[in-house]
Design a protein around this motif. Structure first.
Motif, short mmCIF file in Angstrom:
data_model
loop_
_atom_site.label_atom_id
_atom_site.label_comp_id
_atom_site.label_asym_id
_atom_site.label_seq_id
_atom_site.Cartn_x
_atom_site.Cartn_y
_atom_site.Cartn_z
N MET A 116 4.43 -0.67 1.75
CA MET A 116 5.87 -0.49 1.52
C MET A 116 6.65 -0.88 2.78
N THR A 130 6.74 -14.04 -0.50
CA THR A 130 7.84 -14.06 0.46
C THR A 130 9.13 -14.47 -0.26
N ARG A 152 11.94 -16.93 -4.78
CA ARG A 152 13.06 -17.69 -5.31
C ARG A 152 12.60 -18.87 -6.16
N TYR A 162 3.51 -8.79 -5.38
CA TYR A 162 4.00 -7.94 -4.28
C TYR A 162 3.81 -8.59 -2.91
N ASP A 163 3.06 -9.68 -2.88
CA ASP A 163 2.80 -10.36 -1.60
C ASP A 163 3.72 -11.54 -1.36
N VAL A 169 -7.45 -4.80 -4.11
CA VAL A 169 -7.28 -5.05 -2.67
C VAL A 169 -8.29 -6.08 -2.18
N TYR A 201 -7.06 -9.68 -0.56
CA TYR A 201 -6.95 -9.71 0.89
C TYR A 201 -8.30 -10.03 1.52
N GLY A 202 -8.27 -10.36 2.78
CA GLY A 202 -9.49 -10.80 3.46
C GLY A 202 -10.51 -9.71 3.67
N GLY A 249 6.92 0.92 -3.76
CA GLY A 249 7.80 0.55 -2.64
C GLY A 249 8.76 -0.55 -3.06
N GLY A 304 15.96 -5.72 -1.41
CA GLY A 304 15.06 -6.05 -2.51
C GLY A 304 15.63 -7.20 -3.31
N ARG A 305 15.04 -7.46 -4.46
CA ARG A 305 15.50 -8.53 -5.37
C ARG A 305 15.70 -9.86 -4.64
N HIS A 364 1.02 1.94 -0.59
CA HIS A 364 0.46 0.58 -0.69
C HIS A 364 1.33 -0.28 -1.60
N ALA A 365 1.46 -1.54 -1.23
CA ALA A 365 2.27 -2.46 -2.04
C ALA A 365 1.82 -2.47 -3.49
N TYR A 389 22.91 -3.02 1.48
CA TYR A 389 21.74 -3.62 0.81
C TYR A 389 21.28 -4.89 1.52
#
Lengths: 679, 679
Positions: free
Chosen positions: A243, B65, B70, B62-63, B636, B640-641, B425, B244-245, B419-420, A418
């Motif tokens: 988070m 960017t 977008r 959730y990962d 997880v 992830y690595g 979150g 967010g968003r 956790h994401a 925000y």
């Protein structure tokens, strides 16, 4: 400065903040000193931090991705080694990074994993030789050679440390332990530093010897060699995204027959003979005292970070105008009653947290030092127990309140709150973990509440209580009657009285069934925190004999506001216990309104008095100059694109200029086609 | 499935969720139908959404960017065009994306900018010809050619629309308007879609003609040509990162002498002659009714998204064990009283929001349709006013409560909630904006509260109130006496009574000074929302005559719990007004405890009854199988690595293996050197 902004800037007009600053009736230096006895040193640290080209990252900080944050954290930690090598004491360094954490909480946690958690575990559980080897000789305390992590929590075991599953089985033939992860739920989880940067861990595991389970003990386990290759049997992975606090490389660890020498067991309280005979001293619970530092420092964080958020929210509220009487200039939003209700009591909280958090910290340091010196051990252990209760109550109550402060501030800044550059969204995400780690807030609170009820019961039986809980032996007020003219003492006494009333009630109905009074336990923990803060702030007021009357007057307003506002907030309990009646409550509600009005002219001065530099606050909405339209617009235009075409232009145009469905379906649903298909 | 997990999986053991599911005493289909009269269609939509390879993004979501989000949003929107072209009605499409928004709220907002905000503005303010041209002929309603945005908010003007500064100055010689941004604070700000994807905007600007300011009107302004190059005088930038968003490309817009044809003014309520004479009809306030849809749908979102969070929190609480009696298996955390207090009343809220949000939506649709048909206009306008009040109260109160639900759920999932992949979150960050946009919650609440006081005053004068406010004419209870045997009606009546009492009190002290009763106005708005939801749920219970007794019993428990829990929560007000006495409150607190115990066995069934697919819930902690250790660990380790060296290995090793300070300072501070330097 962009051309857009320059064109519009009315540079010769003073901002509201500048105007109000000129009218401040008190000396902010005196208030700053009241809040922070160490204020001169603090200002030196601030200058070093905010002028450091590596430690300070500006608004762009909010745009960094997880991999960027993680790498930057290591750069910052490396930069910090230059300070740690020249710092006069560990405390000085801790003070420095506690201020750095206001701007970048993630990086400070990442240092703390090694310096606080790993090192404190060794210090708390190791012999002098072990402490010397792991912390001094290897250079760990200076961030050299060993970078430790703290492998306590497991996937299936958080708060319940006694339930951990990882095993350390002693083999007398090889004089080694074999460490094992016996199940999926025993996987060490959340371990900060494990994913990448730690080469050693303090592992909490059940000591198994001679076929017997001796409970959870602590072991040093090397995870990686100096090339950062994993040692045999060590399996580690990245926990990934969270988070917040993505600077920290949390990982999971599984250990499959990982062998460590016998003397990697930390042996202050538990020793093992070569043949596997275990000797454990009864004072073992002290082992967990190493965890206390985290809780104590979270109360200090509540004060320090809270000051940042209060400053942002109030500066924005003073500078921002919206609505108002027709034909006149719009009203500053801080002049709306509701807006004052939303923000000013939190400012009072932040002020009260100053003396309160410092008292908790000094109690902690004294008790720890007494413990290490092992003098007057039974008295110290009783003090330690009280510290567990007070720190649990204060940690839980105040990390909750600061979380609410951030959220309320975010909302009070409207839409602009925000924006990433308000700093508030990231702050909320980063802060939230404080409610959970090193003691879940609900678990801590109901434990503290149970202790308070037990202490109350003992006090009734005439047992003398420690300093923090002496009030439980005192007679409560029969009726609370609070007005502007009341003695200051009454603002404190209101809270000790309500605690006694609730404890009394809970005791009468619980009859040993603690579950049945968990609501009351939760309330007691919150009330104890209010009382603690009021008491310590009151003491500071009384001991600050050189405080001039204007400064004192303003500081007293905040004290009164804090108490009265919270009585109103918990009015249900005050009325239900009969401590307050409806008329008394109405009077207190009037008092709160009056206090808010009286504090209003001092708000600029009261936020300035924290003396936080703009760079530390790092918010487009909370700058000292109060010119937030220009600040914000410049920040946004400097860091983001202007007039750019979409990076996904083809995708977008492909959609907007697409053919009609009939064409895209090659006419396969046209009347003509359907005719062909019909029989 | 990773080898780590497989090794540990106990595949033949049923999870708690599976065990409790088998013992569910009611038919979840019947409960699902009670909540969602449209349940069959909903399940079809769910299947289409969760099996769509572009719309569903799994945990990896959730990962992502900001740039990735977008771009993905545009891909998803393009995918949605395939649905919009074949959908039976706009409402069907709105229903579809309202469910998609549970998994990805950002992308749905990005569609809504065009379909709801831009198109509704044109629909609400344009003539039939204008509506036909902009929405149908150009293809905007089908996401073709024109992609609109909604340029209302300015840097300095959010809630106060009447204070907007942008100007549209009419020139009778060219029969055009020149649109201008006269100051920095007039910069259009936050405009969703403006940064990249919109080529047109509805711009809110002051109509200036013949030297006179005619107030804020709406204009269509083209921003970009078909190559996405900016039109002359148009200056646009990216707002950048938000809390967010981040799927939404919010931008800022400045307009410098941007010329538009006269008939780009939307002319349903305002017309302008060639010579510049302005005709504005008095029903202009209806213009803002286009904004209502947002508020109404946020109440529906509160129900739909709330169901997702309740499911995650309760499934985790049923599956997770911690502490408990020595020697026994650890206790399921849902069996702790405090944990039930924390989560179950929110489940009741989500249930009550079903019928309540559907009622609000059907009222909205009816009134809008009456408005467009202009039948019985004065009656419709009165209904519209009431809808403004109820929707404001419901939007504000429930977006706040759902925000608290998310935060409480996050905390109730302990560390794993951070956790994401818990999804919580991101959900909090995404949800928070609901409290601010399309009417700031505090502003909406105190406006609603003022209306309620005014309505109450009118009702006292004998004026008949609309359906939502008829209770203001009713006699309140003199004393609330609530127990398990009370008539269900009393659970509703408690709230209409407290509203009347508070309105009475506020009226008596306000005497026209509305600022002095802003606390009471806020309370009234919250209480109206509670009452509204209780009433509508009660109506649904009464009208669902085919509901079998077991299902009805469970649904009634939630109804009682919601009312009783909130009376306790606002006990201060209930006691202060004298509606309740201390003994009555104690009884209600006992009632809450008893209701929580009674609901406990039904929790698995009550969350299953939402019938949300795992993919829509998208949380490692909230899966249907309840096997959350394996689910979470697999998620997880798959994403992830494992065993990776730090990407910044050199940096880290450089720090840990660095030379001593003496060496790095080339001995320049050694005793030897200092000797040389001394004289």
């Amino acid at each position: 400065m962009t051309p857009y902004a320059t064109e519009f800037t009315k540079s010769n007009q003073k901002t509201f903040l500048q105007q109000e600053r000129e009218q401040t009736s008190f000396d902010i230096e005196k208030i700053n000193k009241f809040l922070d006895p160490n204020h001169e040193q603090t200002q030196i640290i601030f200058k070093q931090i905010v002028n450091d080209p590596i430690l300070m990252t500006g608004r762009k900080f909010y745009d960094l991705t997880k991999p960027e944050l993680r790498e930057l954290a290591v750069k910052k930690i490396q930069r910090l080694t230059a300070y740690i090598e020249t710092e006069k004491s560990v405390e000085d360094f801790e003070q420095r990074i506690s201020y750095l954490s206001i701007a970048d909480p993630g990086v400070v946690t990442r240092v703390g994993i090694n310096l606080a958690l790993f090192c404190n575990s060794v210090k708390g559980n190791g012999t002098d030789d072990q402490i010397n080897y792991w912390l001094v000789e290897r250079g760990t305390l200076q961030l050299k050679d060993v970078y430790g992590c703290f492998a306590m929590t497991e996937l299936g075991h958080g708060s319940n440390v006694a339930g951990l599953e990882t095993t350390a089985t002693y083999n007398p033939e090889t004089k080694t332990f074999l460490i094992n992860t016996p199940s999926l739920s025993a996987t060490k989880w959340w371990i900060g530093g494990a994913a990448h940067s730690s080469n050693h861990a303090v592992v909490f595991a059940r000591l198994i010897s001679q076929g017997k389970d001796h409970g959870v003990k602590t072991f040093v386990v090397q995870l990686r060699d100096s090339n950062f290759d994993l040692l045999p049997g060590v399996s580690i992975g990245d926990i990934g995204k969270k988070m917040g606090r993505d600077s920290i490389d949390n990982g999971w660890i599984q250990l499959h027959n990982v062998e460590i020498p016998k003397d990697y067991l930390l042996q202050k309280f538990t020793q093992i003979d070569d043949d596997g005979t275990v000797h454990a001293t009864p004072l073992e619970q002290i082992a967990y005292s190493a965890l206390l530092q985290g809780r104590v420092s979270m109360v200090a964080d509540s004060h320090k970070h809270g000051a940042r958020f209060s400053t942002i929210g109030l500066r924005y509220a003073i500078g921002r105008q919206q609505f108002g009487e027709q034909g006149k200039e719009e009203t500053q939003i801080i002049d709306y009653t509701l807006h004052q209700y939303r923000l000013v009591p939190y400012l009072a909280l932040v002020y009260l947290l100053g003396p309160g958090s410092q008292k908790l910290d000094s109690d902690y340091k004294k008790i720890m030092s007494d413990l290490y010196e092992a003098k007057n051990i039974m008295k110290t252990i009783n003090e330690l127990k009280d510290l567990f209760v007070s720190s649990a109550s204060l940690k839980a109550s105040n990390t909750w309140l600061i979380s609410q402060l951030i959220d309320e501030t975010r909302q009070a800044c409207g839409g602009h709150g925000y924006h990433a550059y308000s700093g508030l969204g990231q702050a909320f995400s980063d802060w939230s973990v404080q409610q959970t780690w090193e003691g879940d807030n609900n678990v801590l609170s109901i434990n503290a509440g149970r202790s308070i009820i037990k202490y109350y019961e003992a006090a009734q039986r005439g047992k003398k209580q420690g300093a923090d809980f002496q009030y439980l032996s005192e007679e409560p007020l029969t009726k609370l009657n609070l007005s502007e003219d009341s003695e200051l003492d009454t603002y404190v006494k209101a809270w000790s009285s309500i605690i006694v009333k609730v404890a009394q009630y809970a005791l009468s109905i619980a009859k040993g069934d603690w579950e049945s009074v968990s609501q009351e336990r939760l309330l007691l923990s919150k009330f104890h925190s209010h009382l603690y803060l009021l008491k310590e702030y009151f003491n500071r007021l009384n001991s600050s004999t050189d405080l001039p009357s204007e400064e004192r007057k303003v500081l007293v307003l905040l004290f009164k506001l804090y108490s009265a506002f919270n009585i109103d907030k918990f009015s249900g309990t005050f009325l239900q216990t009969g401590l307050l009646d409806a008329g008394g409550l109405t009077k207190i509600q009037g008092l709160v309104k009056s206090l808010l009005k009286q504090v209003r002219p001092h708000l600029t001065g009261l936020t300035d008095a924290f003396k936080y530099p703009d760079a530390l606050i790092n918010s487009s909405l909370g700058c000292y100059n109060g010119d937030f339209f220009n600040n914000y617009f410049n920040d946004v235009t400097e860091n983001y694109g202007k007039g750019d075409k979409p990076p996904y232009l083809n995708l977008l145009q492909g959609m907007l200029k697409r053919d009609d469905p009939a064409t895209r379906l090659s006419g396969a649903r046209s009347e003509e086609t359907l005719e062909k298909l019909s029989n």
